[in-house]
Write an enzyme that holds these catalytic residues in place. Structure first.
Site, PDB file in Angstrom:
ATOM      1  N   HIS A  22      42.761   0.138 -20.162  1.00  0.00           N
ATOM      2  CA  HIS A  22      43.467  -0.789 -21.055  1.00  0.00           C
ATOM      3  C   HIS A  22      42.616  -2.002 -21.376  1.00  0.00           C
ATOM      4  O   HIS A  22      42.315  -2.821 -20.500  1.00  0.00           O
ATOM      5  CB  HIS A  22      44.765  -1.248 -20.383  1.00  0.00           C
ATOM      6  CG  HIS A  22      45.744  -1.887 -21.317  1.00  0.00           C
ATOM      7  ND1 HIS A  22      46.760  -1.194 -21.918  1.00  0.00           N
ATOM      8  CD2 HIS A  22      45.859  -3.160 -21.755  1.00  0.00           C
ATOM      9  CE1 HIS A  22      47.466  -2.008 -22.684  1.00  0.00           C
ATOM     10  NE2 HIS A  22      46.941  -3.212 -22.600  1.00  0.00           N
ATOM     11  N   ASP A  24      42.487  -5.025 -24.558  1.00  0.00           N
ATOM     12  CA  ASP A  24      43.239  -5.531 -25.707  1.00  0.00           C
ATOM     13  C   ASP A  24      42.367  -6.121 -26.809  1.00  0.00           C
ATOM     14  O   ASP A  24      42.882  -6.843 -27.678  1.00  0.00           O
ATOM     15  CB  ASP A  24      44.230  -6.599 -25.238  1.00  0.00           C
ATOM     16  CG  ASP A  24      45.517  -6.008 -24.692  1.00  0.00           C
ATOM     17  OD1 ASP A  24      46.248  -5.392 -25.484  1.00  0.00           O
ATOM     18  OD2 ASP A  24      45.794  -6.155 -23.484  1.00  0.00           O
ATOM     19  N   GLU A 127      50.790   0.639 -26.760  1.00  0.00           N
ATOM     20  CA  GLU A 127      51.478  -0.178 -25.752  1.00  0.00           C
ATOM     21  C   GLU A 127      52.827  -0.662 -26.273  1.00  0.00           C
ATOM     22  O   GLU A 127      52.905  -1.602 -27.048  1.00  0.00           O
ATOM     23  CB  GLU A 127      50.619  -1.380 -25.359  1.00  0.00           C
ATOM     24  CG  GLU A 127      51.239  -2.203 -24.239  1.00  0.00           C
ATOM     25  CD  GLU A 127      50.359  -3.342 -23.781  1.00  0.00           C
ATOM     26  OE1 GLU A 127      50.484  -3.742 -22.607  1.00  0.00           O
ATOM     27  OE2 GLU A 127      49.559  -3.840 -24.589  1.00  0.00           O
ATOM     28  N   HIS A 154      57.190  -2.797 -23.356  1.00  0.00           N
ATOM     29  CA  HIS A 154      56.359  -3.958 -23.039  1.00  0.00           C
ATOM     30  C   HIS A 154      57.249  -4.887 -22.227  1.00  0.00           C
ATOM     31  O   HIS A 154      57.934  -4.433 -21.302  1.00  0.00           O
ATOM     32  CB  HIS A 154      55.774  -4.588 -24.305  1.00  0.00           C
ATOM     33  CG  HIS A 154      54.641  -5.517 -24.029  1.00  0.00           C
ATOM     34  ND1 HIS A 154      54.713  -6.873 -24.260  1.00  0.00           N
ATOM     35  CD2 HIS A 154      53.406  -5.293 -23.506  1.00  0.00           C
ATOM     36  CE1 HIS A 154      53.584  -7.446 -23.894  1.00  0.00           C
ATOM     37  NE2 HIS A 154      52.765  -6.501 -23.433  1.00  0.00           N
ATOM     38  N   HIS A 195      54.697  -1.716 -17.132  1.00  0.00           N
ATOM     39  CA  HIS A 195      55.693  -2.579 -17.796  1.00  0.00           C
ATOM     40  C   HIS A 195      57.133  -2.143 -17.596  1.00  0.00           C
ATOM     41  O   HIS A 195      58.042  -2.949 -17.855  1.00  0.00           O
ATOM     42  CB  HIS A 195      55.420  -2.707 -19.298  1.00  0.00           C
ATOM     43  CG  HIS A 195      54.305  -3.633 -19.658  1.00  0.00           C
ATOM     44  ND1 HIS A 195      54.401  -5.003 -19.543  1.00  0.00           N
ATOM     45  CD2 HIS A 195      53.065  -3.398 -20.134  1.00  0.00           C
ATOM     46  CE1 HIS A 195      53.278  -5.566 -19.939  1.00  0.00           C
ATOM     47  NE2 HIS A 195      52.440  -4.617 -20.292  1.00  0.00           N
ATOM     48  N   HIS A 216      47.735  -0.003 -16.551  1.00  0.00           N
ATOM     49  CA  HIS A 216      47.231  -1.325 -16.144  1.00  0.00           C
ATOM     50  C   HIS A 216      48.263  -2.035 -15.266  1.00  0.00           C
ATOM     51  O   HIS A 216      48.896  -2.992 -15.671  1.00  0.00           O
ATOM     52  CB  HIS A 216      46.818  -2.167 -17.359  1.00  0.00           C
ATOM     53  CG  HIS A 216      47.899  -2.430 -18.379  1.00  0.00           C
ATOM     54  ND1 HIS A 216      48.638  -1.432 -18.962  1.00  0.00           N
ATOM     55  CD2 HIS A 216      48.345  -3.583 -18.938  1.00  0.00           C
ATOM     56  CE1 HIS A 216      49.488  -1.961 -19.831  1.00  0.00           C
ATOM     57  NE2 HIS A 216      49.334  -3.273 -19.817  1.00  0.00           N
ATOM     58  N   ASP A 324      42.888  -4.694 -18.475  1.00  0.00           N
ATOM     59  CA  ASP A 324      43.666  -5.622 -19.302  1.00  0.00           C
ATOM     60  C   ASP A 324      42.788  -6.734 -19.886  1.00  0.00           C
ATOM     61  O   ASP A 324      43.300  -7.773 -20.308  1.00  0.00           O
ATOM     62  CB  ASP A 324      44.827  -6.238 -18.517  1.00  0.00           C
ATOM     63  CG  ASP A 324      46.074  -6.464 -19.367  1.00  0.00           C
ATOM     64  OD1 ASP A 324      46.007  -6.226 -20.593  1.00  0.00           O
ATOM     65  OD2 ASP A 324      47.098  -6.891 -18.816  1.00  0.00           O
TER      66      ASP A 324
END
Length: 379
Positions: A22, A24, A127, A154, A195, A216, A324
Site C-alpha cells: 500500500h 498512496d 481502498e 475506509h 480498516h 496495511h 502506507d
C-alpha cells in the site's frame, strides 16, 4: 539506533522480490490537490513525498500496490466511482510516463516477469468499498481495469460493511456484503480487511473461500488501535492461507498512537454530531486538529516487533509489508521513506531470521496468496 547495512543484508534484499501492499502516492496527484502528475518529475528528488524514483530504486522495490483512494464524502455527491476511475487512470499514466522504471502488473506472473527485467511492477489496490456504489457491475469494472484488491471500507461504515473506526450498523457484513466477497472470489480479486471492524473481519473469514489479506495493518495485541488486527483474526487469516502486511505509521505501532487515535475519533464524533458543519468544515477541522498534535515517535525496530508478533501468533507465512507511505503523516526512524526498506532486512537478519524467511516477509508470502486467489477464481 545506529544501524549499518551489512553486505549480507544487501545481498538478501537485492535477491528478494520486495512487494509493498500500500502506497498512496497517486492520491497526491488527485484532482484539486494542486499537484499534477504532468508537472511532477518523479526522476528527481521529491522532498514533499515519501516516494520518488531514485528512492524506489535505492529501496529495492520489486512490486508496488498503488492505492486508489476516494474520500467517502464523494459518495454523497455521486462521484465515488468516477473519481475511482480517475485515480486508476493516474496510476496507469504514471507507469506510462516512466516505461523504463514501471510496468503495470495484473498477476503474480507479471510481477516475476517485470522484476526480472529490472523494472518495478505497478499494481492497483482499491481502498474503500464505497467506490463500487453498491454495484457488483462497478466491482467487476474496477477488476477489469486492474484492481487486484479491494479494501472493503475506509474510516466510515458503508451500506454493506462496518468499518473499524466508525459506528457499526450491520454487525459485520450485510447479505450484499457477502455477495461482494463471493464475487471477488469468483473474479480473483483479493479481499482486503484493513480498516474494517472485527465483526466484518470474522464475516469475511467465514464467507471467503480464498485467502484474504490486510494490505496495511499491524498487530492489535501490541498497539490497541482499531486499525490493527487482533490475534484471533491473525490466526484465522493464517488458517485461510492469507497475509497481514504491517503498516509503518507510528500511530498504529505505539502506545502514544493509541492515545492519539482515541482522541481523534472522539473529536470526529463531536464534529459529526454538529449539524451546522459541512463535510468540508469537518475535514478542515480534523486536519487542523491533527496538525496541532504531537506525532508519536518510534523506530524501525517497532515495525519489526509487529512482524515478530504476527510470526509468533500466525506463523512465518502470514506476514508481509504494507507501508502506507505518502498516506501517513509521520514515519519511524530508519524508515523515513521508500529508500529505507533494506534496513528492515538488516533488522530481520539481526533478529535471527533466515534468508528464506526474510524473502517470505518481503514479498513471497503476498505472491503466494495472490497466486492462490487467482487459481481459485472462476475463469
Amino acid at each position: 539506533m545506529n544501524m549499518k547495512l551489512s553486505s549480507e543484508a544487501l545481498r538478501i534484499h537485492r535477491e528478494a522480490i520486495l512487494v509493498d501492499g500500500h502506497n498512496d502516492l497517486p492520491g497526491r496527484f488527485r484532482s484539486g490537490s494542486g499537484v499534477l502528475l504532468e508537472e511532477t518529475d518523479l526522476r528527481r528528488p521529491q522532498p514533499d513525498f515519501h516516494t520518488d524514483i531514485p528512492r524506489l530504486l535505492e529501496g529495492g522495490i520489486g512490486a508496488q500496490f498503488w492505492a486508489v483512494y476516494v474520500p467517502f464524502q464523494e459518495t454523497k455527491k455521486g462521484n465515488a466511482a468516477k473519481q475511482c476511475l480517475e485515480q486508476i487512470d493516474i496510476i496507469k499514466r504514471m507507469a506510462e510516463s516512466y516505461p523504463d522504471v514501471f510496468e503495470m502488473a495484473y498477476s503474480p506472473d507479471d510481477i516475476v516477469r517485470i522484476r526480472k527485467q529490472g523494472k518495478i511492477a505497478s499494481l492497483i489496490g482499491v481502498e474503500g468499498g464505497h467506490v463500487i456504489e453498491n454495484s457488483l457491475d462497478w466491482l467487476r469494472t474496477f477488476y477489469r481495469l486492474g484492481g487486484r484488491y479491494l479494501t472493503l471500507t475506509h474510516f466510515e461504515t458503508i451500506d454493506w460493511a462496518d468499518s473499524g473506526t466508525d459506528a457499526a450498523r450491520h454487525g459485520g457484513l450485510t447479505t450484499f456484503g457477502e455477495e461482494v466477497i463471493q464475487e471477488m472470489n469468483r473474479l480473483g480479486m483479493m479481499v482486503d480487511i484493513s480498516h474494517v471492524s472485527v465483526d466484518t473481519m470474522r464475516d469475511v473469514l467465514r464467507v471467503s473461500h480464498a485467502p484474504v489479506i490486510a494490505s496495511h495493518s499491524s498487530a492489535y495485541a501490541l498497539t490497541a488501535v482499531q486499525r490493527n488486527v487482533p490475534d484471533e483474526i491473525l490466526t484465522g487469516v493464517a488458517e485461510k492461507g492469507g497475509v497481514v502486511m504491517v503498516n509503518f505509521y507510528p500511530g498504529f505501532l505505539t502506545d502514544e498512537g493509541v492515545v492519539l487515535e482515541q482522541s481523534f475519533y472522539r473529536y470526529k464524533e463531536e464534529l459529526d454530531k454538529n449539524n451546522t458543519l459541512t463535510d468540508e468544515d469537518i475535514n478542515r477541522n480534523l486536519q487542523e486538529w491533527f496538525e496541532a498534535q504531537v506525532q508519536p515517535v518510534c523506530s524501525l525496530e517497532r515495525v519489526v516487533d509487529h512482524i515478530d508478533h504476527i510470526v509468533n501468533v500466525a506463523g512465518i507465512d502470514a506476514v508481509g509489508l504494507g507501508s502506507d507511505f505518502d498516506g501517513i503523516t509521520s514515519t519511524p526512524t530508519h524508515l523515513e521513506d521508500v529508500s529505507y526498506y533494506p534496513y528492515i532486512t538488516q533488522e530481520l537478519l539481526n533478529r535471527g531470521y533466515g534468508e528464506e524467511d526474510i524473502h517470505k516477509i518481503l514479498g513471497k508470502n503476498l505472491l503466494r496468496v495472490f497466486r492462490i486467489v487467482e487459481e481459485m477464481a472462476e475463469k
